[in-house]
Scaffold this motif. Structure first.
Motif, short mmCIF file in Angstrom:
data_model
loop_
_atom_site.label_atom_id
_atom_site.label_comp_id
_atom_site.label_asym_id
_atom_site.label_seq_id
_atom_site.Cartn_x
_atom_site.Cartn_y
_atom_site.Cartn_z
N HIS A 145 23.27 -10.11 9.29
CA HIS A 145 23.77 -9.39 8.11
C HIS A 145 23.41 -10.13 6.82
O HIS A 145 24.20 -10.15 5.87
N ASN A 178 22.59 -4.27 9.65
CA ASN A 178 23.10 -2.90 9.51
C ASN A 178 21.99 -1.89 9.33
O ASN A 178 22.21 -0.69 9.48
N GLY A 180 20.71 -1.01 6.52
CA GLY A 180 20.91 -0.16 5.34
C GLY A 180 20.25 -0.66 4.07
O GLY A 180 20.41 -0.03 3.02
N THR A 181 19.50 -1.77 4.13
CA THR A 181 18.89 -2.30 2.91
C THR A 181 17.58 -1.58 2.62
O THR A 181 16.90 -1.13 3.53
N LEU A 182 17.26 -1.46 1.34
CA LEU A 182 16.04 -0.76 0.94
C LEU A 182 14.95 -1.75 0.52
O LEU A 182 15.27 -2.89 0.15
N PRO A 183 13.67 -1.33 0.53
CA PRO A 183 12.56 -2.27 0.32
C PRO A 183 12.65 -3.12 -0.95
O PRO A 183 12.40 -4.33 -0.92
N ASP A 184 12.98 -2.51 -2.09
CA ASP A 184 13.04 -3.31 -3.31
C ASP A 184 14.14 -4.36 -3.25
O ASP A 184 13.99 -5.47 -3.78
N GLU A 185 15.24 -4.02 -2.59
CA GLU A 185 16.31 -5.01 -2.42
C GLU A 185 15.83 -6.15 -1.54
O GLU A 185 16.10 -7.33 -1.81
N LYS A 187 12.80 -7.20 -1.17
CA LYS A 187 11.86 -8.02 -1.95
C LYS A 187 12.61 -8.96 -2.87
O LYS A 187 12.33 -10.16 -2.94
N THR A 210 17.61 3.78 7.90
CA THR A 210 17.28 4.69 6.80
C THR A 210 15.79 5.06 6.87
O THR A 210 15.23 5.59 5.92
N GLY A 211 15.16 4.76 8.00
CA GLY A 211 13.73 5.07 8.14
C GLY A 211 12.84 4.05 7.43
O GLY A 211 11.68 4.35 7.14
N HIS A 212 13.37 2.85 7.16
CA HIS A 212 12.61 1.84 6.41
C HIS A 212 12.31 0.55 7.19
O HIS A 212 11.96 -0.45 6.58
N ILE A 214 9.82 -0.37 9.05
CA ILE A 214 8.45 -0.82 8.81
C ILE A 214 8.28 -1.25 7.36
O ILE A 214 7.80 -2.37 7.06
N ALA A 215 8.68 -0.38 6.45
CA ALA A 215 8.50 -0.67 5.03
C ALA A 215 9.24 -1.94 4.62
O ALA A 215 8.75 -2.73 3.82
N LEU A 218 7.26 -5.04 5.82
CA LEU A 218 6.09 -5.32 4.99
C LEU A 218 6.49 -5.74 3.57
O LEU A 218 5.82 -6.57 2.95
N HIS B 212 5.39 5.24 7.03
CA HIS B 212 5.83 5.07 5.64
C HIS B 212 6.15 6.38 4.90
O HIS B 212 6.23 6.37 3.68
N LYS B 254 23.01 5.96 -1.19
CA LYS B 254 22.60 4.63 -1.61
C LYS B 254 22.63 4.59 -3.13
O LYS B 254 21.95 5.39 -3.79
N PRO B 293 17.71 8.38 12.23
CA PRO B 293 18.59 7.85 11.19
C PRO B 293 19.63 8.87 10.78
O PRO B 293 19.34 10.07 10.71
N TYR B 294 20.84 8.41 10.54
CA TYR B 294 21.96 9.21 10.08
C TYR B 294 22.51 10.23 11.08
O TYR B 294 23.69 10.29 11.31
N HIS B 320 26.15 0.82 7.69
CA HIS B 320 25.58 0.86 6.33
C HIS B 320 26.12 2.04 5.53
O HIS B 320 26.17 1.97 4.30
#
Lengths: 531, 531
Positions: A145, A178, A180-185, A187, A210-212, A214-215, A218, B212, B254, B293-294, B320
């Motif tokens: 987490h 979880n 639930g984190t997004l790519p920009d977060e 980074k 959230t489908g992220h 892979i993203a 990377l 992606h 989000k 997801p979801y 999340h």
């Protein structure tokens, strides 16, 4: 420019084992470990020795030849010393190259789940890593987490990461537990962590909620991380882990990564990735995801007729990578527009050898088009298609002939007033001039018919011993109960592990099922080399 | 701070229809259009009028109430005028609110696929948009292969986008048609496009070939785009389009998106999204992705026993988002409280009036749970669910009783040597103490049974005069021909235009069909106010 090294850490046998509906036996784990060596990952996390008998037995010896065999576990219990923590001792004693310990990095979890102080948790991390490093093997910490923990209390999360690094951990893995984190977060936070742990000692572990997945993996690499954790075919809790089968081709084929990084997996290894992904699905005994990136059956299939000839002329302008690089193939579907070149391509794919100029091909093509108009969807039924083709070329013996069948379903009250249903099928067969007649009951009309068909095939009986019906799909074309029914049957041979699909079409569901069943049996006999 | 408006464009019925293995009938398109209105998307692209008979018929009238009904097509052929392009004229004549024309934006494709000059292509874009705008309806352009086109020849790609915008297009949609572009590239290129088209007139259309599709859509939004194109459950060519079912919850839940943007879909709509996703899978007659997801069955299920109690204490620290926000449920314990409020919500939706404290509700809830465990998927069969509920509340009369039935399917050679199939059903009914017995033939066992059931219903006959069976879907749960069969029937009343779905579950396909047929008739009688 020298490329930086990126490391792949597979957790199929640990995090993947937590997938709902999946339970690996020791034997399956051994087979999967071999698959992981074939794939070329750097680390294979085999499980949690001591947590259950399967894992304990699995760790009784080293199970990989190339990948670093890794044991998972938890950091030292608070209030005990390392030597006094039997769970930890059991992990340290395993026959491995590396250890991966999960640690709390969110102060709230330290309080609620561990019931100890923040300092005791840090001490647990430090002592555990030191003890692991002292064995001479690699140690890493999974910061559970981490991203939520960082958002709640950044100083503490960083302290956990730093403590692990300072104690000698080879890797500090930041886990989005979880999902639930997004790519920009990702980074932004990875950037901050590099103040206390250098990127070449950082790893990323994502989930697909959230489908992220892979993203996010990377994005973390872009931000400096050099180890990626994932699983085969993206299995894992809830929505799954990051799919290594999707990640590896992107890392090796897309210049923004291929130019910067080197993996242990080479471009030569990559051509096996489709086969590896499908082999893993076989072990799981589930249908492959036909739409999976890179390795899915339809990943390079185009339906829109417009493109077909254009694609063959210059694939690069319609495909993002060449399918051969990942061991997959271009599938221009046998559709209404099916031309001869499509047909030849499909025949080659199925291993049916024929001269381009063979006059029987025109007849076969016309037959396919006619049947597809009637509802036969051959792109979903390779075995029926192969039978059709080989019959056109005179290559399929007449194994047996069904002269007639009768199926009855009855529902009525029995003598004691219970409502009962019964289904019975009678089949009359001809095998080499010899008449055979079988009756069978079943759970329903198709089950009864299936049993009756397979009950007595004379000299062919042993060839269909391993035959198993896995799945059965029905679709009504053009609506209502009076319309055309399409039946798709998935069969499996428990001895050869071969899996195949057959199809039947009729206005009568029993007839349609019958066609698909008969095709399945004929295909099994053909492949068994029955004479 | 005022939120900016984000628009959702659904292309399930157009791009989604190009999915391998999927073919929508006109009827299925109508039902899906209703689903799209229930979801709350801004645009519903219904297909390509003139391209095939199904789409042409579908566009004979407007099929959505809320979403802007949109027709797809290609830009004007080079060398012709708009009025002289019959394909284009047919699209312009459709009963729609908006048009979406695909245009080449990669000069290589202009040359190879269209065989005209770059300027002629720009003229085609301009003339098409102007003609569409002149009808008073919205026009948008899908710039095909935009990102690859931009990488190859940025000036030309921008010229295509600019031309569309200058001609009056409401939206210029940048399409990653190959699916091979990565998020940072998307961001960079979208940024450059804003030199010629403002973000509030830009859309994004992605595919999942590298995993992606979601990340690329959101990266484009971050870079200024304000329309997202996607499909239900991510269907689409090759690896699929961006999954709107995954995108919408992220956009609404989000904070990095929810704080900045408003959708037409509200938080209230969102609680239906799980149900909508599953209903769509039923229409496709395929197993839902349990790990989606979801909305997936396991999206909030945790296997690791460790968490169970901690989760119930404070779910936010392990999940999340809260599953209820998307109409899904946490699967750790069977929570009676959660179950009951779901049930009340469903009853309210169907217009079944009942007091929250009615003791019969507990019994009904237990019944529903039991049946769902057996395979009854009530979210796809409102009429069966309503019957079950109203029966629990004593509101459904006993119209008729089926004492027994017998169905026979026979295939044999007739006197002149033709292979014939025949199906016959006999049904024994009890209506108000009066015995009736009917026999009927049919195209198959279920058709025969349906006809026999409806042949003679005595005093109820007129009430079912308009009853028509529209569609019939069968799914086998747990594989093989001996497993449980689920039958879904869609019925239609030609007089009231009411449409409803009923379900049956049994190991015997005829039994399962029988249940769904009987439910359908009872529902028709109930709604007709028969006594």
């Amino acid at each position: 420019m020298t490329k930086e090294r990126l490391y792949l850490f597979d957790t199929t046998l640990r995090d993947g084992a937590q997938t709902s509906g999946i339970d690996f036996s020791v034997n399956e784990k051994i087979v999967i470990a071999e698959l992981l060596d074939r794939l070329g990952v750097d680390y294979a996390e085999g499980g949690y020795p001591g947590a259950n008998p399967t894992d304990t037995e699995f760790f009784s010896k080293k199970r990989t030849q190339k990948a670093k065999f890794t044991a998972f576990g938890m950091t030292k219990r608070a209030g005990r010393s390392v030597s006094n923590d039997p769970g930890l001792q059991q992990i340290l004693a395993a026959e491995v190259d590396a250890y991966c310990f999960v640690a709390k990095s969110w102060d709230y979890h330290v309080k609620v789940a561990l019931g100890c102080t923040n300092e005791e948790n840090l001490e647990g991390i430090s002592e555990t890593v030191k003890a692991a490093v002292a064995t001479g093997r690699e140690a890493m910490i999974d910061c559970e987490h981490f991203f939520d923990g960082f958002k709640a209390n950044p100083e503490y999360a960083l302290a956990c990461a730093k403590t692990a690094y300072d104690a000698g951990a080879r890797w500090v893995v930041l886990c989005d537990t979880n999902g639930g984190t997004l790519p920009d977060e990702i980074k932004g936070i990875v950037g901050k962590v590099q103040a206390v742990v250098p990127g070449d000692h950082l790893g990323i572990h994502t989930h697909d909620d959230t489908g992220h997945a892979i993203a996010n993996s990377l994005a973390a690499v872009d931000a400096g991380v050099r180890q990626i954790q994932g699983t085969l075919n993206g299995i894992g809790e809830r929505c799954g882990n990051a799919n290594l089968i999707t990640l590896i081709p992107t890392l090796l084929l897309k210049s923004s990564y291929a130019d910067r990084f080197a993996l242990a997996v080479t471009r030569e290894h990559l051509t096996e990735i489709t086969s590896i992904a499908h082999a893993f699905d076989e072990i799981l005994n589930r249908s492959p995801d036909r739409h999976a990136p890179y390795v899915g059956e339809t990943a390079f299939a185009t339906k829109a007729g417009i493109h077909a000839s254009a694609i063959l002329k210059d694939p690069q302008t319609y495909e993002h990578v060449a399918p051969e690089t990942v061991g997959n193939r271009r599938r221009v579907l046998v559709s209404d527009q099916a031309g001869k070149s499509n047909l030849l391509g499909e025949l080659a794919r199925l291993g049916v050898e024929v001269e381009k100029t063979d006059p029987r091909l025109d007849r076969l093509l016309a037959d396919v088009k006619q049947r597809e108009a009637e509802g036969y969807a051959y792109e979903a039924a390779d075995a029926s298609f192969e039978l059709l083709a080989r019959r056109a070329l005179g290559e399929v013996p007449r194994f047996f002939e069904v002269n007639s069948f009768r199926v009855m379903v009855e529902r009525r009250f029995n003598a004691v007033g219970d409502l009962v249903s019964m289904s019975e099928a009678v089949v009359k067969l001809d095998i080499d001039g010899e008449q055979r007649m079988s009756v069978a009951e079943g759970n329903g009309p198709v089950n009864a018919l299936d049993r009756a068909l397979r009950k007595d095939l004379g000299k062919y009986q042993t060839a269909i011993d391993g035959l198993e019906l896995i799945d059965y799909k029905v679709r009504i074309l053009n609506g209502g109960t009076g319309a055309v029914t399409r039946v798709l049957i998935e069969s499996h041979d428990t001895t050869t592990h071969r899996r195949w699909f057959t199809i039947g079409v009729s206005s009568n569901i029993v007839d349609a099922s019958f066609q698909a069943l008969v095709d399945s049996i004929n295909y099994a006999l053909l492949k068994a080399g029955a004479v």
